[in-house]
Design an enzyme around this catalytic site. Structure first.
Site, PDB file in Angstrom:
ATOM      1  N   GLU A 125     -28.316  -0.222 -12.530  1.00 18.64           N
ATOM      2  CA  GLU A 125     -29.485  -1.042 -12.885  1.00 18.64           C
ATOM      3  C   GLU A 125     -29.171  -1.988 -14.045  1.00 18.64           C
ATOM      4  O   GLU A 125     -29.794  -3.032 -14.198  1.00 18.64           O
ATOM      5  CB  GLU A 125     -30.702  -0.169 -13.207  1.00 18.64           C
ATOM      6  CG  GLU A 125     -30.595   0.659 -14.460  1.00 18.64           C
ATOM      7  CD  GLU A 125     -31.817   1.579 -14.648  1.00 18.64           C
ATOM      8  OE1 GLU A 125     -32.926   1.056 -14.769  1.00 18.64           O
ATOM      9  OE2 GLU A 125     -31.642   2.809 -14.659  1.00 18.64           O
ATOM     10  N   TYR A 165      -2.050  -1.044 -11.452  1.00 19.64           N
ATOM     11  CA  TYR A 165      -2.911  -0.229 -10.591  1.00 19.64           C
ATOM     12  C   TYR A 165      -2.317   1.166 -10.388  1.00 19.64           C
ATOM     13  O   TYR A 165      -2.973   2.175 -10.601  1.00 19.64           O
ATOM     14  CB  TYR A 165      -2.990  -0.847  -9.187  1.00 19.64           C
ATOM     15  CG  TYR A 165      -3.920  -1.998  -8.955  1.00 19.64           C
ATOM     16  CD1 TYR A 165      -5.125  -1.802  -8.299  1.00 19.64           C
ATOM     17  CD2 TYR A 165      -3.576  -3.291  -9.302  1.00 19.64           C
ATOM     18  CE1 TYR A 165      -5.973  -2.851  -8.009  1.00 19.64           C
ATOM     19  CE2 TYR A 165      -4.416  -4.363  -9.020  1.00 19.64           C
ATOM     20  CZ  TYR A 165      -5.613  -4.133  -8.373  1.00 19.64           C
ATOM     21  OH  TYR A 165      -6.442  -5.177  -8.087  1.00 19.64           O
TER      22      TYR A 165
HETATM   23  P1  NDP Z   1       1.228  -4.000 -10.724  1.00 17.68           P
HETATM   24  O1  NDP Z   1       1.769  -5.353 -10.570  1.00 17.68           O
HETATM   25  O2  NDP Z   1      -0.235  -3.775 -10.684  1.00 17.68           O
HETATM   26  O3  NDP Z   1       1.765  -3.358 -12.072  1.00 17.68           O
HETATM   27  C1  NDP Z   1       3.132  -3.324 -12.383  1.00 17.68           C
HETATM   28  C2  NDP Z   1       3.272  -2.766 -13.782  1.00 17.68           C
HETATM   29  O4  NDP Z   1       4.653  -2.593 -14.079  1.00 17.68           O
HETATM   30  C3  NDP Z   1       2.720  -3.719 -14.839  1.00 17.68           C
HETATM   31  O5  NDP Z   1       2.107  -2.948 -15.836  1.00 17.68           O
HETATM   32  C4  NDP Z   1       3.982  -4.409 -15.360  1.00 17.68           C
HETATM   33  O6  NDP Z   1       3.888  -4.812 -16.697  1.00 17.68           O
HETATM   34  C5  NDP Z   1       4.988  -3.290 -15.262  1.00 17.68           C
HETATM   35  N1  NDP Z   1       6.358  -3.782 -15.117  1.00 17.68           N
HETATM   36  C6  NDP Z   1       6.812  -4.730 -14.277  1.00 17.68           C
HETATM   37  N2  NDP Z   1       8.143  -4.884 -14.402  1.00 17.68           N
HETATM   38  C7  NDP Z   1       8.534  -4.010 -15.350  1.00 17.68           C
HETATM   39  C8  NDP Z   1       9.785  -3.686 -15.933  1.00 17.68           C
HETATM   40  N3  NDP Z   1      10.900  -4.312 -15.574  1.00 17.68           N
HETATM   41  N4  NDP Z   1       9.815  -2.731 -16.888  1.00 17.68           N
HETATM   42  C9  NDP Z   1       8.691  -2.097 -17.276  1.00 17.68           C
HETATM   43  N5  NDP Z   1       7.479  -2.355 -16.759  1.00 17.68           N
HETATM   44  C10 NDP Z   1       7.397  -3.301 -15.799  1.00 17.68           C
HETATM   45  O7  NDP Z   1       1.982  -3.159  -9.609  1.00 17.68           O
HETATM   46  P2  NDP Z   1       1.679  -1.766  -8.949  1.00 17.68           P
HETATM   47  O8  NDP Z   1       2.996  -1.303  -8.456  1.00 17.68           O
HETATM   48  O9  NDP Z   1       0.885  -0.883  -9.824  1.00 17.68           O
HETATM   49  O10 NDP Z   1       0.777  -2.173  -7.701  1.00 17.68           O
HETATM   50  C11 NDP Z   1       1.206  -3.204  -6.796  1.00 17.68           C
HETATM   51  C12 NDP Z   1       0.041  -3.860  -6.143  1.00 17.68           C
HETATM   52  O11 NDP Z   1      -0.510  -2.991  -5.170  1.00 17.68           O
HETATM   53  C13 NDP Z   1      -1.096  -4.182  -7.083  1.00 17.68           C
HETATM   54  O12 NDP Z   1      -0.919  -5.430  -7.684  1.00 17.68           O
HETATM   55  C14 NDP Z   1      -2.300  -4.144  -6.184  1.00 17.68           C
HETATM   56  O13 NDP Z   1      -2.530  -5.420  -5.661  1.00 17.68           O
HETATM   57  C15 NDP Z   1      -1.893  -3.174  -5.088  1.00 17.68           C
HETATM   58  N6  NDP Z   1      -2.585  -1.902  -5.287  1.00 17.68           N
HETATM   59  C16 NDP Z   1      -3.937  -1.878  -5.170  1.00 17.68           C
HETATM   60  C17 NDP Z   1      -4.625  -0.713  -5.370  1.00 17.68           C
HETATM   61  C18 NDP Z   1      -6.105  -0.728  -5.259  1.00 17.68           C
HETATM   62  O14 NDP Z   1      -6.653  -1.637  -4.651  1.00 17.68           O
HETATM   63  N7  NDP Z   1      -6.807   0.232  -5.850  1.00 17.68           N
HETATM   64  C19 NDP Z   1      -3.953   0.549  -5.693  1.00 17.68           C
HETATM   65  C20 NDP Z   1      -2.526   0.402  -5.808  1.00 17.68           C
HETATM   66  C21 NDP Z   1      -1.878  -0.776  -5.601  1.00 17.68           C
HETATM   67  P3  NDP Z   1       3.108  -6.175 -17.129  1.00 17.68           P
HETATM   68  O15 NDP Z   1       1.661  -5.831 -17.035  1.00 17.68           O
HETATM   69  O16 NDP Z   1       3.559  -6.395 -18.522  1.00 17.68           O
HETATM   70  O17 NDP Z   1       3.547  -7.221 -16.179  1.00 17.68           O
END
Ligand code: NDP
Length: 466
Positions: free
Chosen positions: A450, A184
């Protein structure tokens, strides 16, 4: 009501969305309630999350709208974007909202302590600055989450990066930003910065962003990032960040694939963790999951009968409206004799990319696992507005249907205003509406939405256009 021997009937730790709602509802029922907050009243959503982020999305989108207006015949001259003015206006609004939260708590009769609180046992809360100690009948932990970053051993130079918290405190716009992550926060900020004219590069360890979302959403957003001019590097992670002497871009990010990227700002958006460090969960006997989040039952009760937890700290669904509902259900159940718990299914949500994502219910992959027969209806098209624009933007609308009972079990949209659309369509999905009922709903023309009620052709893999 509680034993009068306690200082408070309820002590809430954390004045974010979930904690404030619970404190207010409990106090309005006559309970003696206190709340403590170590940073600012309002929590992540109001202070350094959803609210200021959405303002940044609006700010970023205006640049594009200016161009669109020109294509529609408006003669517009622009002196560019005044970041300082925008940030000052945005912070004034955040301050106003935080003040409203504070007033609402005070009006409900909640005692507010603007300092960190920790548990020293299951019935004792200690305030860390003043040293005040309170005996409490019940505790609600609503401390939320905090951005996670690798340690300096895991990522040398990590101290040169910022998290989403610091984005809202920038003094000036970066020139070149590199963002780690594909969730996100990474996708939203990639669009925000690119829209504000910042050269933006997103580095994701997988192959297509928004892991966990429906595949068609993921591919549409992935393509949309690139169409917005964002450089997207996949199957790579940061290996090291070095300072570069005398360069306009003072940092060099070395990637696992051997590439090197120059940047003046680096944003780590690689997930958030429950804020339980040093909270005294051990001392109180509150059990944590392996990732540090608090384990709760359907009633948000922890392993200790008088301690409850709601919101991101429980790592159920990390969304503001979910935390609010969990907090409300807790307070109603315990203090208002209204027993209910929040249902975590069919929660609609939006990702504020440009265009937005709106999603509710199951992805196609989840539905295929859960049901024997699944029908898919989907479309991808250029919306009417873009026909007069030099803009390749396309929207995607997809319905996932359980073919055995005709229920629409998932709706996924990538489109301008998808967040608004999914809020509405979420009602129908939550009610268990069938595809026949969607079909019986008359279209509003001409709109993008729609298509949700006019999709008639089942998607068959072989017939998908190239
Ligand atoms: P997310 O869990 O959405 O995304 C984390 C990202 O970081 C993923 O792409 C993940 O990869 C990657 N990642 C995790 N660990 C590593 C690592 N060690 N090295 C490299 N990449 C890594 O977290 P966010 O911080 O973006 O957001 C947290 C939460 O906050 C969201 O899950 C959401 O619920 C909430 N949120 C909601 C919003 C909204 O409603 N619009 C806006 C912002 C936040 P992989 O995909 O491979 O696991």
């Amino acid at each position: 009501m509680a034993d009068a021997g306690y200082d408070y009937d309820l002590f809430v730790i954390g004045a974010g969305s979930g904690g404030v709602r619970a404190a207010r509802i409990a106090a309005q029922s006559g309970a003696r309630v206190a709340i403590a907050e170590e940073y600012r009243i309002g929590g992540t959503c109001v202070i350094r999350g959803c609210v200021p982020k959405k303002f940044m999305v609006y700010a970023s989108d205006y640049g594009r709208k200016l161009q669109e207006a020109r294509d529609y015949g408006w003669k517009i001259e622009s002196d560019g974007f005044d970041f300082e003015r925008f940030m000052s206006n945005m912070h004034a609004e955040v301050d106003r909202l935080s003040g409203i939260y504070l007033r609402n708590l005070a009006n409900a009769g909640v005692d507010v302590f603007e300092e960190r609180a920790e548990l020293s046992d299951a019935n004792t809360v200690v305030l860390k600055e003043s040293g005040k100690t309170f005996s409490v009948d019940k505790v609600l932990i609503a401390t939320g989450g905090t951005p996670w970053r690798p340690s300096p051993e895991e990522l040398p130079g990590v101290e040169h990066t910022m998290s989403s918290n610091e984005v809202f405190q920038l003094d000036e716009l970066p020139k070149h930003i590199v963002i780690a992550g594909g969730g996100y926060i990474a996708c939203e900020f990639a669009h925000i910065f690119a829209g504000l004219g910042v050269e933006t590069c997103l580095v994701y360890r997988g192959d297509t962003v928004l892991n966990g979302f429906d595949w068609d959403v993921r591919t549409a957003v992935h393509e949309g990032l690139k169409e917005a001019g964002i450089r997207v590097i996949t199957s790579a992670v940061f290996e090291e960040i070095q300072e570069v002497e005398g360069e306009a871009c003072p940092y060099c990010v070395k990637l696992s694939n051997g590439m090197e990227l120059n940047a003046d700002k680096i944003l780590m958006a690689v997930g958030r963790r429950a804020a339980t460090d040093g909270l005294g969960c051990d001392a109180a006997g509150v059990k944590l999951a392996e990732n540090g989040s608090i384990i709760v039952d359907d009633a948000s009760r922890t392993s200790v009968p008088n301690i409850f937890a709601v919101g991101d700290v429980t790592d159920r669904i990390q969304l503001t409206p979910v935390a609010i509902r969990e907090g409300h259900a807790f307070a109603d159940t315990i203090y208002n004799d209204k027993v209910w718990s929040f249902e975590h299914d069919n929660v609609a949500s939006a990702v504020f990319t440009q265009p937005e994502v709106g999603t509710v219910g199951m992805s196609e992959a989840e539905a295929r696992k859960a049901f024997k027969n699944v029908d898919i209806y989907k479309t991808r098209f250029r919306p009417m507005k873009t026909m007069l624009l030099d803009d390749p933007e396309r929207v995607m609308i997809k319905l996932v249907v359980n073919a055995d009972d005709d229920r629409v079990v998932g709706v996924h949209i990538v489109s301008p205003d998808a967040g608004e659309m999914i809020q509405m369509i979420g009602v129908a999905v939550k009610m268990g509406a069938t595809k026949a009922q969607f079909d019986a709903t008359c279209a509003v023309h001409p709109t993008i939405a729609e298509e949700i009620v006019t999709l008639r052709q089942k998607w068959v893999p072989d017939t998908e256009p190239a």
